[in-house]
Design an enzyme around this catalytic site. Structure first.
Site, PDB file in Angstrom:
ATOM      1  N   LYS A   1       1.088  -1.287  -0.112  1.00  0.00           N
ATOM      2  CA  LYS A   1       0.090  -0.078   0.078  1.00  0.00           C
ATOM      3  C   LYS A   1       0.861   1.268   0.021  1.00  0.00           C
ATOM      4  O   LYS A   1       2.197   1.216   0.379  1.00  0.00           O
ATOM      5  CB  LYS A   1      -0.897  -0.122   1.216  1.00  0.00           C
ATOM      6  CG  LYS A   1      -2.009  -1.211   1.204  1.00  0.00           C
ATOM      7  CD  LYS A   1      -2.854  -1.050   2.140  1.00  0.00           C
ATOM      8  CE  LYS A   1      -4.006  -2.387   2.000  1.00  0.00           C
ATOM      9  NZ  LYS A   1      -5.375  -2.237   3.031  1.00  0.00           N
TER      10      LYS A   1
ATOM     11  N   TYR B   1     -12.123  -1.660  -4.451  1.00  0.00           N
ATOM     12  CA  TYR B   1     -12.837  -2.140  -3.257  1.00  0.00           C
ATOM     13  C   TYR B   1     -14.283  -1.820  -3.266  1.00  0.00           C
ATOM     14  O   TYR B   1     -14.784  -1.730  -1.934  1.00  0.00           O
ATOM     15  CB  TYR B   1     -12.194  -0.909  -2.171  1.00  0.00           C
ATOM     16  CG  TYR B   1     -10.701  -1.369  -1.830  1.00  0.00           C
ATOM     17  CD1 TYR B   1     -10.465  -2.482  -0.954  1.00  0.00           C
ATOM     18  CD2 TYR B   1      -9.465  -0.570  -1.962  1.00  0.00           C
ATOM     19  CE1 TYR B   1      -9.322  -2.925  -0.148  1.00  0.00           C
ATOM     20  CE2 TYR B   1      -8.457  -1.082  -1.460  1.00  0.00           C
ATOM     21  CZ  TYR B   1      -8.142  -1.958  -0.849  1.00  0.00           C
ATOM     22  OH  TYR B   1      -7.017  -2.632  -0.359  1.00  0.00           O
TER      23      TYR B   1
ATOM     24  N   ASN C   1      -2.355  -0.405   6.643  1.00  0.00           N
ATOM     25  CA  ASN C   1      -1.847  -1.797   7.110  1.00  0.00           C
ATOM     26  C   ASN C   1      -1.039  -2.466   6.308  1.00  0.00           C
ATOM     27  O   ASN C   1      -0.802  -3.748   6.306  1.00  0.00           O
ATOM     28  CB  ASN C   1      -3.201  -2.607   7.587  1.00  0.00           C
ATOM     29  CG  ASN C   1      -3.824  -2.960   6.361  1.00  0.00           C
ATOM     30  OD1 ASN C   1      -3.622  -2.620   5.398  1.00  0.00           O
ATOM     31  ND2 ASN C   1      -4.870  -3.565   6.664  1.00  0.00           N
TER      32      ASN C   1
ATOM     33  N   HIS D   1      -2.530  -5.492   1.023  1.00  0.00           N
ATOM     34  CA  HIS D   1      -3.620  -6.107   1.049  1.00  0.00           C
ATOM     35  C   HIS D   1      -3.499  -7.290   0.574  1.00  0.00           C
ATOM     36  O   HIS D   1      -2.406  -7.957   0.046  1.00  0.00           O
ATOM     37  CB  HIS D   1      -4.429  -5.116  -0.204  1.00  0.00           C
ATOM     38  CG  HIS D   1      -5.632  -6.004  -0.504  1.00  0.00           C
ATOM     39  ND1 HIS D   1      -6.805  -6.084  -0.052  1.00  0.00           N
ATOM     40  CD2 HIS D   1      -5.797  -6.982  -1.753  1.00  0.00           C
ATOM     41  CE1 HIS D   1      -7.841  -6.627  -0.433  1.00  0.00           C
ATOM     42  NE2 HIS D   1      -7.167  -7.489  -1.632  1.00  0.00           N
TER      43      HIS D   1
ATOM     44  N   GLU E   1      -9.359 -10.093  -8.203  1.00  0.00           N
ATOM     45  CA  GLU E   1      -8.389  -8.987  -7.952  1.00  0.00           C
ATOM     46  C   GLU E   1      -7.205  -9.211  -8.929  1.00  0.00           C
ATOM     47  O   GLU E   1      -6.760  -8.231  -9.275  1.00  0.00           O
ATOM     48  CB  GLU E   1      -8.022  -9.010  -6.787  1.00  0.00           C
ATOM     49  CG  GLU E   1      -9.335  -8.753  -5.633  1.00  0.00           C
ATOM     50  CD  GLU E   1      -8.813  -8.762  -4.327  1.00  0.00           C
ATOM     51  OE1 GLU E   1      -9.735  -8.426  -3.338  1.00  0.00           O
ATOM     52  OE2 GLU E   1      -7.804  -9.232  -3.753  1.00  0.00           O
TER      53      GLU E   1
END
Ligand code: CMP
Length: 139
Positions: A10, A50, A113, A116, A127
């Site tokens: 990320k 998302y 975080n 993903h 995805e």
């Protein structure tokens, strides 16, 4: 059975110059990288990616964050890859992630975080297709 998952590093983790650290963990963890690319998602792309979280209160912030800088997209392969990789990276909230996991070591908070990971075989397929064509993946 060999399985594929989608993962991405990320924006905050890329900005923090942890691409190498994360990839080293992934490779040492026994995951084979079949495809890799760096790109900067538009807010619209992040929104599409998302979409399953559209109704969640954090959706707006999430798409803002995920389009705030470049990400590193990867397809990984291993036996039981999807479940194992989710365990390997740790819980969504880095504060709850097991010691030694990627999220515990490089994540900041529940949004930032670090990585993903696909949560099911169905979503992994969707995805992977979102970011890679079949000929961008090595055999
Ligand atoms: P990820 O595994 O990419 O899936 C959805 C993302 O939404 C998640 O990691 C976090 O980056 C972000 N997020 C922000 N707030 C929450 C929350 N309360 N619960 C779950 N995910 C959240």
């Amino acid at each position: 059975m060999l399985e594929r998952t989608y993962t991405m590093i990320k924006p905050e983790c890329v900005a923090g110059r942890h691409i190498g650290d994360v990839i080293a963990r992934i490779e040492k963890g026994g995951y084979k990288i079949l495809g890799i690319k760096m790109l900067h998602m538009s807010k619209q792309d992040a929104g599409k990616f998302y979409e399953i979280h559209k109704a969640r209160p954090f959706y707006g912030e999430l798409t803002e964050f995920m389009s705030s800088g470049p990400i590193v997209a990867m397809v990984l392969e291993k036996e039981n890859c999807i479940a194992d990789y989710r365990q390997f990276i740790g819980a969504t909230n880095p504060k709850e992630a097991a010691a030694g996991t990627i999220r515990a070591d490089f994540g900041t908070d529940i949004q930032c975080n670090c990585v993903h990971a696909s949560d099911s075989p169905e979503n992994a397929k969707i995805e992977i297709k979102f970011f890679f064509s079949e000929r961008e993946l090595v055999g």
